[in-house]
Enzyme design. Structure first.
Site, short mmCIF file in Angstrom:
data_model
loop_
_atom_site.label_atom_id
_atom_site.label_comp_id
_atom_site.label_asym_id
_atom_site.label_seq_id
_atom_site.Cartn_x
_atom_site.Cartn_y
_atom_site.Cartn_z
CB THR A 167 -0.89 -0.02 1.27
OG1 THR A 167 -1.92 -0.98 1.12
CG2 THR A 167 -1.55 1.30 1.56
CG ASP A 198 -6.44 -1.52 6.01
OD1 ASP A 198 -6.28 -2.12 4.92
OD2 ASP A 198 -5.49 -1.02 6.65
N1 ASP Z 1 -3.95 -2.75 3.97
C1 ASP Z 1 -4.00 -3.14 2.59
C2 ASP Z 1 -5.18 -4.04 2.37
O1 ASP Z 1 -5.42 -4.89 3.19
C3 ASP Z 1 -2.77 -3.81 2.13
C4 ASP Z 1 -1.48 -3.21 2.62
O2 ASP Z 1 -1.46 -2.22 3.30
O3 ASP Z 1 -0.42 -3.74 2.32
O4 ASP Z 1 -5.81 -3.92 1.35
#
Ligand code: ASP
Length: 297
Positions: A167, A198
């Site tokens: 992300t 999230d």
């Molecule tokens: N939090 C993100 C999700 O679950 C993925 C990430 O932050 O690496 O979509």
């Protein structure tokens, strides 16, 4: 909202970090955009513009699991999530499970600025992107393919295994004392179609109020269940904890649920926290002195 002598800009490129991997390229890219962001910060740039600009750059780079660098879900489609929030007015915008939008964070910003809503999802969000004239991807196989090839390595796990993820995000305190946070993702690797993590959820991955701005990264399901981003603010407000303790306790709470990841946060006094319980988190910071620091492990 007193003016701040300690204005600061912080970014992350995700906590989905593999041990002993060479992250020189994304780290150099983060340093480069932070140089630019630092100049804008010194020139009096607004926190909202700064965080959006950082996230747009990382989305477009193809170096992170967001925007161009995103991987396909189990149906072979790239579905993207993003959210943005400002602290002084608590205004927020978000998009979930959108396809073929070049910059999900710009679309989230448009939701914040041009609709009475906080979140648009799926087809409605895509139609709204067309309505406000945001660029779409006409050939997804070509646009996303290199990233998919890079991410879908042997041994990569699907929706039933440990969640592999990435992300991008940014938080800022500007010279006028305004706080903002933005987060954008392609989600977890091999996620089910329609899965929303999230990242687009205000209070889970993104939060900003008058006290603190937060952007999270990690296994999204756990961050949702921990209400992670808002919990940092709550611990500061109700338990009167300093940022550092509040942020660390939230990552510990995510860990207690069984999840891993990290967050970046800045408070209204310019204190910064970047805790993580994963193998690493691509992260960087620049203040008014222009000194850029980028770290991965
Ligand atoms: N939090 C993100 C999700 O679950 C993925 C990430 O932050 O690496 O979509």
């Amino acid at each position: 909202m007193p003016p701040s002598e300690r204005a600061v800009l912080v970014i992350h490129g995700g906590a989905g970090v593999m041990p002993d991997h060479d992250y020189a390229e994304p780290a150099a890219f983060m340093a480069e955009i932070l140089e630019r962001g630092g100049r804008a910060l010194r020139a009096g740039g607004e926190a909202l513009d700064l965080v959006v600009e950082m996230v747009v750059a990382m989305e477009a780079s193809g170096l992170f699991t967001a925007g161009k660098g995103s991987a396909a879900n189990q149906a072979g489609e790239v579905e993207l999530d993003a959210s943005v929030m400002t602290g002084h007015d608590r205004m927020a915008g978000a998009v979930a499970a959108v396809r073929n939008v070049e910059s999900p964070i710009r679309l989230a910003l448009a939701v914040r600025e041009r609709t009475p809503h906080v979140m648009l999802a799926g087809r409605g969000a895509e139609a709204f992107a067309d309505q406000v004239g945001l660029p779409r991807i006409s050939d997804p196989a070509r646009y996303y393919a290199p990233a998919v090839a890079r991410t879908a390595r042997p041994g990569a796990v699907g929706a039933t295994g440990p969640l592999t993820h990435g992300t991008v995000g940014a938080v800022a305190l500007d010279r006028a004392g305004r706080l903002a946070a933005a987060t954008s993702t392609g989600g977890t690797l091999s996620k089910l179609p329609g899965r929303v993590g999230d990242t687009p959820l205000v209070g889970a991955a993104t939060w900003a109020d008058a006290r603190v701005a937060v952007s999270c990264t990690g296994q999204g399901e756990y961050f949702v269940r921990a209400a992670a981003a808002h919990d940092v603010a709550a611990r500061m407000a109700y338990a009167q904890l300093p940022l550092d303790d509040a942020a660390r306790q939230v990552i510990d709470a995510v860990g207690t649920l069984g999840g891993n990841g990290g967050l970046i946060a800045v408070d209204c006094e310019g204190n910064v926290a970047m805790p993580f319980n994963s193998g690493g988190m691509k992260r960087g910071v620049v203040g008014l002195d222009g000194k850029v620091v980028v770290e991965v492990y």
